[in-house]
Scaffold this motif. Structure first.
Motif, mmCIF file in Angstrom:
data_model
loop_
_atom_site.group_PDB
_atom_site.id
_atom_site.type_symbol
_atom_site.label_atom_id
_atom_site.label_comp_id
_atom_site.label_asym_id
_atom_site.label_seq_id
_atom_site.Cartn_x
_atom_site.Cartn_y
_atom_site.Cartn_z
ATOM 1 N N PRO A 185 -8.898 8.874 -5.304
ATOM 2 C CA PRO A 185 -8.584 10.137 -4.627
ATOM 3 C C PRO A 185 -9.032 11.354 -5.418
ATOM 4 O O PRO A 185 -9.396 12.385 -4.845
ATOM 5 C CB PRO A 185 -7.064 10.092 -4.457
ATOM 6 N N TRP A 186 -9.035 11.255 -6.760
ATOM 7 C CA TRP A 186 -9.472 12.397 -7.563
ATOM 8 C C TRP A 186 -10.978 12.614 -7.490
ATOM 9 O O TRP A 186 -11.461 13.681 -7.865
ATOM 10 C CB TRP A 186 -9.027 12.237 -9.011
ATOM 11 N N ASP A 187 -11.733 11.618 -6.989
ATOM 12 C CA ASP A 187 -13.157 11.834 -6.778
ATOM 13 C C ASP A 187 -13.403 12.843 -5.666
ATOM 14 O O ASP A 187 -14.330 13.657 -5.744
ATOM 15 C CB ASP A 187 -13.851 10.520 -6.397
ATOM 16 N N ALA A 188 -12.584 12.775 -4.622
ATOM 17 C CA ALA A 188 -12.779 13.634 -3.455
ATOM 18 C C ALA A 188 -11.981 14.927 -3.548
ATOM 19 O O ALA A 188 -12.448 15.989 -3.123
ATOM 20 C CB ALA A 188 -12.396 12.880 -2.180
ATOM 21 N N ALA A 189 -10.765 14.848 -4.082
ATOM 22 C CA ALA A 189 -9.920 16.034 -4.179
ATOM 23 C C ALA A 189 -10.537 17.009 -5.184
ATOM 24 O O ALA A 189 -10.846 16.642 -6.317
ATOM 25 C CB ALA A 189 -8.508 15.657 -4.601
ATOM 26 N N ALA B 218 -23.174 5.881 4.250
ATOM 27 C CA ALA B 218 -21.907 5.173 4.457
ATOM 28 C C ALA B 218 -21.200 5.674 5.713
ATOM 29 O O ALA B 218 -21.353 6.830 6.118
ATOM 30 C CB ALA B 218 -20.999 5.345 3.249
ATOM 31 N N ASP B 219 -20.414 4.778 6.323
ATOM 32 C CA ASP B 219 -19.597 5.118 7.489
ATOM 33 C C ASP B 219 -18.164 5.426 7.107
ATOM 34 O O ASP B 219 -17.472 6.133 7.822
ATOM 35 C CB ASP B 219 -19.557 3.938 8.482
ATOM 36 N N ARG B 220 -17.706 4.822 6.009
ATOM 37 C CA ARG B 220 -16.292 4.939 5.668
ATOM 38 C C ARG B 220 -16.096 4.891 4.167
ATOM 39 O O ARG B 220 -16.979 4.463 3.415
ATOM 40 C CB ARG B 220 -15.485 3.823 6.335
ATOM 41 N N VAL B 221 -14.897 5.324 3.782
ATOM 42 C CA VAL B 221 -14.509 5.325 2.370
ATOM 43 C C VAL B 221 -13.253 4.495 2.211
ATOM 44 O O VAL B 221 -12.330 4.570 3.036
ATOM 45 C CB VAL B 221 -14.265 6.767 1.874
ATOM 46 N N LEU B 222 -13.214 3.678 1.162
ATOM 47 C CA LEU B 222 -12.020 2.932 0.777
ATOM 48 C C LEU B 222 -11.375 3.765 -0.317
ATOM 49 O O LEU B 222 -11.824 3.756 -1.471
ATOM 50 C CB LEU B 222 -12.383 1.525 0.289
ATOM 51 N N LEU B 223 -10.349 4.512 0.049
ATOM 52 C CA LEU B 223 -9.766 5.518 -0.831
ATOM 53 C C LEU B 223 -8.472 4.985 -1.435
ATOM 54 O O LEU B 223 -7.557 4.597 -0.702
ATOM 55 C CB LEU B 223 -9.493 6.794 -0.034
ATOM 56 N N ALA B 224 -8.394 4.982 -2.757
ATOM 57 C CA ALA B 224 -7.230 4.393 -3.435
ATOM 58 C C ALA B 224 -5.973 5.195 -3.110
ATOM 59 O O ALA B 224 -5.892 6.390 -3.392
ATOM 60 C CB ALA B 224 -7.465 4.359 -4.940
ATOM 61 N N ALA B 225 -4.995 4.504 -2.527
ATOM 62 C CA ALA B 225 -3.696 5.110 -2.234
ATOM 63 C C ALA B 225 -2.646 4.677 -3.243
ATOM 64 O O ALA B 225 -1.715 5.426 -3.539
ATOM 65 C CB ALA B 225 -3.244 4.730 -0.825
ATOM 66 N N ALA B 226 -2.773 3.461 -3.764
ATOM 67 C CA ALA B 226 -1.868 2.921 -4.786
ATOM 68 C C ALA B 226 -2.740 2.147 -5.760
ATOM 69 O O ALA B 226 -3.427 1.204 -5.353
ATOM 70 C CB ALA B 226 -0.815 2.019 -4.163
ATOM 71 N N TYR B 227 -2.695 2.527 -7.041
ATOM 72 C CA TYR B 227 -3.665 1.970 -7.977
ATOM 73 C C TYR B 227 -3.017 1.723 -9.328
ATOM 74 O O TYR B 227 -1.967 2.293 -9.649
ATOM 75 C CB TYR B 227 -4.856 2.927 -8.127
ATOM 76 N N HIS B 228 -3.656 0.871 -10.107
ATOM 77 C CA HIS B 228 -3.125 0.490 -11.414
ATOM 78 C C HIS B 228 -3.602 1.452 -12.503
ATOM 79 O O HIS B 228 -4.392 2.366 -12.267
ATOM 80 C CB HIS B 228 -3.543 -0.942 -11.751
ATOM 81 N N THR B 229 -3.126 1.227 -13.710
ATOM 82 C CA THR B 229 -3.543 2.012 -14.870
ATOM 83 C C THR B 229 -5.060 1.949 -15.026
ATOM 84 O O THR B 229 -5.652 0.874 -14.939
ATOM 85 C CB THR B 229 -2.883 1.447 -16.143
ATOM 86 N N TYR C 63 -0.810 7.826 -4.809
ATOM 87 C CA TYR C 63 -1.472 9.131 -4.770
ATOM 88 C C TYR C 63 -1.200 9.877 -3.472
ATOM 89 O O TYR C 63 -1.828 10.899 -3.210
ATOM 90 C CB TYR C 63 -2.977 8.935 -4.988
ATOM 91 N N TYR C 64 -0.274 9.379 -2.695
ATOM 92 C CA TYR C 64 0.167 10.063 -1.487
ATOM 93 C C TYR C 64 1.626 10.475 -1.688
ATOM 94 O O TYR C 64 2.257 10.124 -2.696
ATOM 95 C CB TYR C 64 0.037 9.140 -0.267
ATOM 96 N N TRP D 157 -0.574 13.182 -12.360
ATOM 97 C CA TRP D 157 -1.863 13.756 -12.731
ATOM 98 C C TRP D 157 -2.712 14.065 -11.497
ATOM 99 O O TRP D 157 -3.737 14.730 -11.611
ATOM 100 C CB TRP D 157 -2.618 12.797 -13.653
ATOM 101 N N ALA D 158 -2.299 13.594 -10.311
ATOM 102 C CA ALA D 158 -3.066 13.881 -9.090
ATOM 103 C C ALA D 158 -2.131 13.852 -7.884
ATOM 104 O O ALA D 158 -2.342 13.094 -6.941
ATOM 105 C CB ALA D 158 -4.194 12.865 -8.924
ATOM 106 N N PRO D 159 -1.078 14.689 -7.878
ATOM 107 C CA PRO D 159 -0.103 14.634 -6.780
ATOM 108 C C PRO D 159 -0.730 15.054 -5.455
ATOM 109 O O PRO D 159 -1.400 16.085 -5.368
ATOM 110 C CB PRO D 159 0.970 15.630 -7.221
#
Length: 408
Positions: A26-30, A44-55, A77-78, A97-99
């Motif tokens: 998410p910090w790539d786009a935000a 590309a047609d779509r993005v797989l955007l991390a909503a819940a991610y590890h360290t 991240y949501y 760090w990315a609310p």
């Protein structure tokens, strides 16, 4: 192929033959107004955007204001629905760090005409395994793996199903991709990893991943397995490896001194994984009946980690499509895609993922040829990992590979 057919109602629920997606944090786009155009420029047609991610510690090569992001614990991240989590002891942490970065990033990507799938990591959660050690995998020596939540634990199942349902309910998305939806174990690139795990033979890594927590002991006992005897067998089988004999046993754990217990153990763990997946997918379906649900997986039910194994028939019967990581030898990747494509029912996609980062070992000079092979093998959709980590050369390779994929 059998995966072709009319798309179910709801648009995002069926295979979109030929679609191309890229992974992003998410910090790539935000905070980067050029990100969406950069992604559409890849074809590309779509993005797989991390909503819940590890360290993770990640490069951010194209971002205008930051270059390295350090996410020091597993987080979402949501903005969570606190009423959904009210009274629950096990809850997700919100990324300080990315609310709200997921919402900002998803809206920017959708405004550019891109579809957005929420990418969520489930049983790989260093923070929860540390805060709640009773949720973590415990090996035969009594060592806990805080990065690996145990799929047999009822509280883990409840947490993961709740998280998946919440992610599915996010209004900005067209689908969900669930990573580590099943058994996680020893084989993990942990922070400052000093285990030399890649040098251990596969059977040793498998044995080090067998869990002996309280919940798993119950599952073994229900299957008629003598748990203490099994634990002692695992310890004895691993001692030669720790002594330096990496050729101590053959190609699978059954030859590592576990007979006659190996098959019942695998069956018991497969049953736990099936139950785990079924509960997670059902929770997603209850939250959004029409949404696309894809699981990162492998057709060998004994596989562990980010792409835990599942019998394809069971996976498809649960109403989930498959995302297959084709980062190794392409003969193997294409054969795996072809085997699943033959089994996939109409409406459930088989998706192939390619590593497109040269610095992480991606074969970017072969990316176009690999994309073509996977399409010819029967892949419905293609994924590239990872557009946010990509250098300029990586992005050019992704663009060329997308064109080659579409030309077939």
């Amino acid at each position: 192929m059998s995966g072709d057919g009319p798309r179910p109602a709801g648009g995002g629920a069926g295979p979109d033959r030929g679609a191309v997606g890229v992974y992003l944090y998410p910090w790539d786009a935000a905070g980067d107004p050029a990100c969406a155009d950069r992604v559409t420029g890849l074809g590309a047609d779509r993005v797989l955007l991390a909503a819940a991610y590890h360290t993770v510690r990640a490069l951010n090569p194209a971002h205008p204001s930051r270059r390295v992001v350090t996410a020091d614990h597993s987080a979402v991240y949501y903005r969570p629905d606190r009423s959904r989590w009210s009274g629950r002891e096990v809850q997700p942490a919100v990324a300080t760090w990315a609310p709200g970065a997921f919402h900002e990033g998803a809206q920017a990507l959708r405004s550019a005409g891109l579809g957005v799938y929420a990418w969520a990591v489930l049983t790989h959660n260093q923070r929860l395994g540390t805060v709640h050690p009773d949720l973590a995998v415990v090996n035969a020596f009594g060592d806990r793996y805080p990065w690996a939540l145990c799929a047999a634990n009822p509280r883990v199942r409840e947490y993961c199903a709740t998280l998946a349902a919440e992610v599915a309910a996010l209004p900005e998305i067209d689908g969900v991709e669930l990573e580590s939806c099943g058994w996680y174990g020893f084989e993990h690139l942990h922070a400052h990893d000093k285990t030399g795990s890649a040098a251990l033979p596969q059977p040793a890594r498998e044995l080090l991943s067998l869990c002996f927590c309280a919940a798993c002991r119950i599952e073994y006992e229900k299957a008629g397995i003598a748990v203490d005897r099994l634990r002692d067998q695992v310890r004895d089988a691993l001692e030669p490896v720790f002594a330096g004999d990496l050729g101590a046993f053959g190609e699978d754990a059954a030859s590592a001194g576990l007979e006659p217990d190996a098959q019942p153990v695998h069956a018991a763990r497969a049953a736990v994984a099936d139950r785990f997946r079924a509960e997670v997918v059902a929770a997603v379906r209850e939250a959004r009946p029409d949404i696309a649900v894809l699981l990162h997986t492998h057709p060998d039910p004994r596989r562990l980690g980010a792409n835990p194994g599942a019998d394809p028939a069971a996976l498809f019967a649960q109403g989930a499509g498959a995302v297959l990581q084709c980062w190794g030898p392409m003969d193997e990747g294409a054969a795996t895609v072809a085997a699943l494509a033959r089994q996939a029912p109409a409406g459930l996609p088989v998706v192939a993922s390619l590593l497109a980062i040269a610095n992480l070992g991606g074969r970017i000079s072969d990316l176009s040829a690999d994309a073509v092979r996977l399409r010819e093998a029967g892949a419905d959709e293609l994924r590239f990992y990872h557009a946010g980590l990509a250098s300029g050369a990586d992005l050019r390779a992704i663009r060329a590979a997308t064109a080659a994929w579409r030309a077939r």
